[in-house]
Write a protein that holds these residues in place. Structure first.
Motif, PDB file in Angstrom:
ATOM      1  N   LYS A  89       7.526   4.752   0.489  1.00 44.26           N
ATOM      2  CA  LYS A  89       6.632   5.880   0.437  1.00 44.26           C
ATOM      3  C   LYS A  89       6.785   6.482  -1.037  1.00 44.26           C
ATOM      4  O   LYS A  89       5.813   7.127  -1.467  1.00 44.26           O
ATOM      5  N   ASN A  92       4.368   5.929  -3.798  1.00 46.44           N
ATOM      6  CA  ASN A  92       3.184   6.649  -4.069  1.00 46.44           C
ATOM      7  C   ASN A  92       3.159   7.566  -5.216  1.00 46.44           C
ATOM      8  O   ASN A  92       2.386   7.822  -6.027  1.00 46.44           O
ATOM      9  N   SER A 341      -7.668   9.730   1.835  1.00 44.38           N
ATOM     10  CA  SER A 341      -6.780   8.566   1.253  1.00 44.38           C
ATOM     11  C   SER A 341      -7.216   7.069   1.471  1.00 44.38           C
ATOM     12  O   SER A 341      -6.889   6.070   1.009  1.00 44.38           O
ATOM     13  N   PHE A 346      -3.502   5.112  -3.219  1.00 43.40           N
ATOM     14  CA  PHE A 346      -2.468   5.425  -2.920  1.00 43.40           C
ATOM     15  C   PHE A 346      -1.998   5.535  -1.031  1.00 43.40           C
ATOM     16  O   PHE A 346      -3.399   5.731  -0.747  1.00 43.40           O
ATOM     17  N   THR A 347      -1.060   5.688  -0.556  1.00 48.00           N
ATOM     18  CA  THR A 347      -1.140   5.888   0.874  1.00 48.00           C
ATOM     19  C   THR A 347      -0.599   7.277   1.316  1.00 48.00           C
ATOM     20  O   THR A 347       0.140   7.755   0.337  1.00 48.00           O
ATOM     21  N   THR A 348      -1.279   7.958   2.429  1.00 42.97           N
ATOM     22  CA  THR A 348      -0.680   9.215   2.709  1.00 42.97           C
ATOM     23  C   THR A 348      -0.351   9.150   4.242  1.00 42.97           C
ATOM     24  O   THR A 348      -0.587   7.952   4.933  1.00 42.97           O
ATOM     25  N   THR A 349       0.377   9.894   4.715  1.00 38.55           N
ATOM     26  CA  THR A 349       0.792  10.106   6.256  1.00 38.55           C
ATOM     27  C   THR A 349       1.150  11.572   6.814  1.00 38.55           C
ATOM     28  O   THR A 349       1.521  12.412   5.759  1.00 38.55           O
ATOM     29  N   GLU A 481      -3.632   5.085   5.197  1.00 39.26           N
ATOM     30  CA  GLU A 481      -2.521   5.428   6.025  1.00 39.26           C
ATOM     31  C   GLU A 481      -1.416   4.713   5.493  1.00 39.26           C
ATOM     32  O   GLU A 481      -1.357   3.385   5.494  1.00 39.26           O
ATOM     33  N   TYR A 482      -0.227   5.270   5.347  1.00 38.30           N
ATOM     34  CA  TYR A 482       1.029   4.393   5.025  1.00 38.30           C
ATOM     35  C   TYR A 482       1.467   3.765   6.177  1.00 38.30           C
ATOM     36  O   TYR A 482       1.909   2.556   6.045  1.00 38.30           O
ATOM     37  N   SER A 485       1.059   0.260   6.765  1.00 42.07           N
ATOM     38  CA  SER A 485       0.384  -0.507   5.621  1.00 42.07           C
ATOM     39  C   SER A 485       1.275  -1.535   5.099  1.00 42.07           C
ATOM     40  O   SER A 485       2.374  -1.756   5.434  1.00 42.07           O
ATOM     41  N   ASP A 487       2.505  -2.173   2.160  1.00 44.99           N
ATOM     42  CA  ASP A 487       4.035  -1.448   1.614  1.00 44.99           C
ATOM     43  C   ASP A 487       5.117  -1.246   2.616  1.00 44.99           C
ATOM     44  O   ASP A 487       6.200  -1.653   2.490  1.00 44.99           O
ATOM     45  N   GLN A 488       4.530  -0.620   3.847  1.00 46.73           N
ATOM     46  CA  GLN A 488       5.609  -0.415   4.730  1.00 46.73           C
ATOM     47  C   GLN A 488       6.055  -1.316   5.484  1.00 46.73           C
ATOM     48  O   GLN A 488       7.261  -1.703   5.568  1.00 46.73           O
TER      49      GLN A 488
END
Lengths: 502, 117
Positions: A89, A92, A341, A346-349, A481-482, A485, A487-488
């Motif tokens: 995270k 980001n 987002s 980028f992602t957010t949560t 959404e993170y 995602s 990335d996660q």
């Protein structure tokens, strides 16, 4: 004179001795841009610039710093350093830095190169030349530093294209282009003074301390490498303003108006940093409020402006409204980025429980009352398998280009709307500060390339959101959404492999 | 004061002027008193669309991103920051809703659901 000149003699010979007065053509033809703003300069030799380095020693110092940085980057890559970050995270914050700050370094490089040609005096020309080189070096080292993340994480592959196109990046882009399209003295007050002196610690320190707290050694090293340059840039900003104020009393009201404008422009720009500091860093450094109090209220209002009073300069107009927003700014901006987002790189949560409690502690008067309920509701929606995204495009401020999310002074629940009719057309601004800026120069701001208006005009790749996102150059995994995602997922996979292997 | 420019002239057209949107116009819509929706939205709509059709095809789908929104609950309209009584059957342009106008509303009731999808 001895054969070998002292450092000081060499500096003087280089920066002043090579200057000459033009005789074949008028000086005004050689330097055509330094009069129309109304600034009066009587004696350029009074300019005392802060770059007391000759070119050869400058390159020697910078090369040493670069060597250290590139050794750290190599070590980081070879040692799988990305796995030691606090969390995926965190990246980001670096996406926002690469997309929104690095292109400003490049823009600064370009414009200081222009100033290095067009200031009348040899002192400011040399200072601008050195800063131009600094800014290019910063661009390159930032790109190299973050390219090691580009191999591992989304959102970092097309930052120059995104800077020119993506809606939230029009905030930094339009800020800098406003300065570049002004005269050379306004640019100096805008960028060297208001941005690099007044607000630089609010911009730079959060990113670099954030890097340090979150295991991002290359970015932290870059930060150290750039820091000595930044302190020179700050000194240049201070020197520039003192020079202009001392040259002629008539310069004082011009400089004051530029400080008033550029403080507010810069302050609106750093609202992106405010949310980064409070919401994007898994391991916290300090809150936006704390940072604002220390780096702006204490150091600038308490220190710098007390000194500038001697010249008849007062603190920036609308500064009280900025102070009044310190308890709400980061939350309002983060909440906006959360619901848009799906169209960001980028992602957010929703912040986790520990993070929410930290926000309550940092903002005891506002967070639980106004903002926690929003995140709780977003969390309930996510728990039910949904995700709250806005169903439309946000109304943007004609001046700062941030979505019109800001609230009335003293009333965190009423969205502020300022309206102007200019030549029969309506224009909206987010605040008294942006409205004042619009009213000073409406001819300039009617030309604003507002991303939302352009999307709806059909100039951004097509009529649908997927068309626009393709035109932005966004790819799977860059946005939204993170949780869940790419990335996660990658992050969890990499760490599962480490545990199995250990 | 205005822009100071090198040749004393400085005049350029607006980049969002009405003619760039043909038979359509831009309209900003703000849900007053609901911080869950972070800002007003901007929409491109036909100038001749009736207010009623605008509400059911644009405003309510947008507001519906908030799961607690109840269609039909809109009230207390304001147009360009002044109280406004819309006529549902009239086109936007015939009741003063112009290019880049700001239309805002409140709601009379608001559901508080469990938000399960």
């Amino acid at each position: 004179m001895s054969k070998k000149l002292s450092m000081q003699q060499r500096y003087s010979a280089l920066t002043r001795g090579l200057d000459w007065t033009p005789t074949y053509v008028d000086a005004e033809q050689v330097y055509p841009y330094t009069r129309f703003e109304g600034i009066k300069v009587h004696d350029w030799s009074k300019w005392d610039d802060p770059f007391r380095l000759t070119v050869d020693s400058y390159f020697k110092y910078q090369a040493e710093k670069d060597k250290r940085l590139y050794a750290v980057i190599d070590g980081f890559v070879q040692g799988q350093g990305h796995l030691s970050l606090s969390d995926a995270k965190y990246v980001n914050a670096m996406k926002l830095f690469l997309q929104g700050v690095t292109p400003l370094e490049y823009a600064a490089h370009r414009h200081f190169a222009y100033l290095a040609r067009y200031y009348d005096g040899p002192g400011p020309r040399f200072a601008a030349l050195c800063q131009s080189i600094d800014e290019l070096r910063h661009t390159q080292t930032e790109v190299h530093t973050l390219s090691s993340y580009n191999k591992m994480f989304g959102g970092m592959h097309s930052w120059p294209q995104q800077f020119d196109r993506v809606w939230y990046l029009s905030v930094p882009k339009s800020f800098f282009e406003d300065a570049m399209s002004a005269g050379p003295f306004e640019f100096l007050i805008a960028i060297s003074f208001s941005f690099e002196y007044l607000l630089t610690n609010l911009l730079f320190v959060p990113f670099m301390s954030g890097a340090s707290f979150n295991g991002d050694v290359p970015t932290m090293t870059f930060g150290f490498s750039a820091q000595s340059d930044e302190s020179r840039h700050m000194t240049l900003g201070l020197e520039a303003i003192k020079f202009l104020l001392e040259q002629d009393e008539d310069n004082v009201p011009l400089v004051q108006a530029w400080i008033d404008k550029w403080f507010w422009r810069g302050y609106r720009l750093v609202s992106l940093i405010a949310q980064m500091l409070d919401y994007m860093l898994p391991r916290k450094v300090m809150s936006w409020k704390e940072s604002f109090e220390l780096y702006f209220e204490e150091q600038m209002l308490g220190g710098l402006f007390a000194d500038l009073e001697f010249y008849g300069i007062r603190p920036p107009k609308h500064v009280d409204q900025a102070i009044g927003e310190k308890e709400i700014l980061s939350h309002q901006v983060a909440w906006t980025l959360y619901q848009f987002s799906h169209a960001a790189a980028f992602t957010t949560t929703v912040p986790d429980a520990e993070h929410l409690d930290w926000l309550s502690e940092q903002y005891p008067d506002t967070f639980d009352k106004y903002f926690r309920p929003l995140w709780d509701k977003a969390a309930r929606i996510q728990e039910g398998g949904g995700r709250y995204f806005s169903g439309g495009l946000p109304q943007l401020c004609q001046v700062c280009q941030v979505p019109m999310l800001f609230t009335e002074p003293g009333d965190p629940t009423t969205i502020a709307q300022r309206e102007n009719l200019y030549e029969g057309e309506r224009y909206h601004t987010c605040s008294d500060g942006c409205q004042w800026i619009f009213e000073r120069e409406p001819e300039k701001y009617v030309q604003a390339w507002l991303p939302v208006h352009q999307i709806l005009q059909g100039t951004c790749g097509g009529p649908t959101i997927p068309d626009v996102l393709a035109w932005y150059g966004l790819q799977d995994g860059d946005s939204g959404e993170y949780v869940g995602s790419l990335d996660q997922q990658d992050w969890q996979k990499w760490h599962a492999e480490i545990e199995v292997g250990s | 004061m205005g822009v100071r420019s090198i040749n004393g002239e400085y005049s350029f057209p607006s980049r969002s002027r009405a003619e760039l949107y043909g038979d359509d116009q831009l309209l900003h819509v703000l849900w007053r008193g609901n911080p869950f929706v972070c800002s007003a939205g901007t929409f491109r709509v036909p100038k001749t669309i009736s207010f009623e059709e605008f509400v059911t095809t644009v405003l309510e789908p947008w507001a519906g991103a908030d799961p607690d929104f109840i269609p039909g609950s809109e009230q207390s309209y304001q147009l360009d920051l002044v109280d406004f009584e819309p006529d549902p059957s009239l086109p936007l342009q015939d009741q003063g809703i112009g290019h880049k106008s700001l239309l805002s509303f409140e709601v009379s009731s608001y559901a508080v659901g469990d938000h399960s999808a």
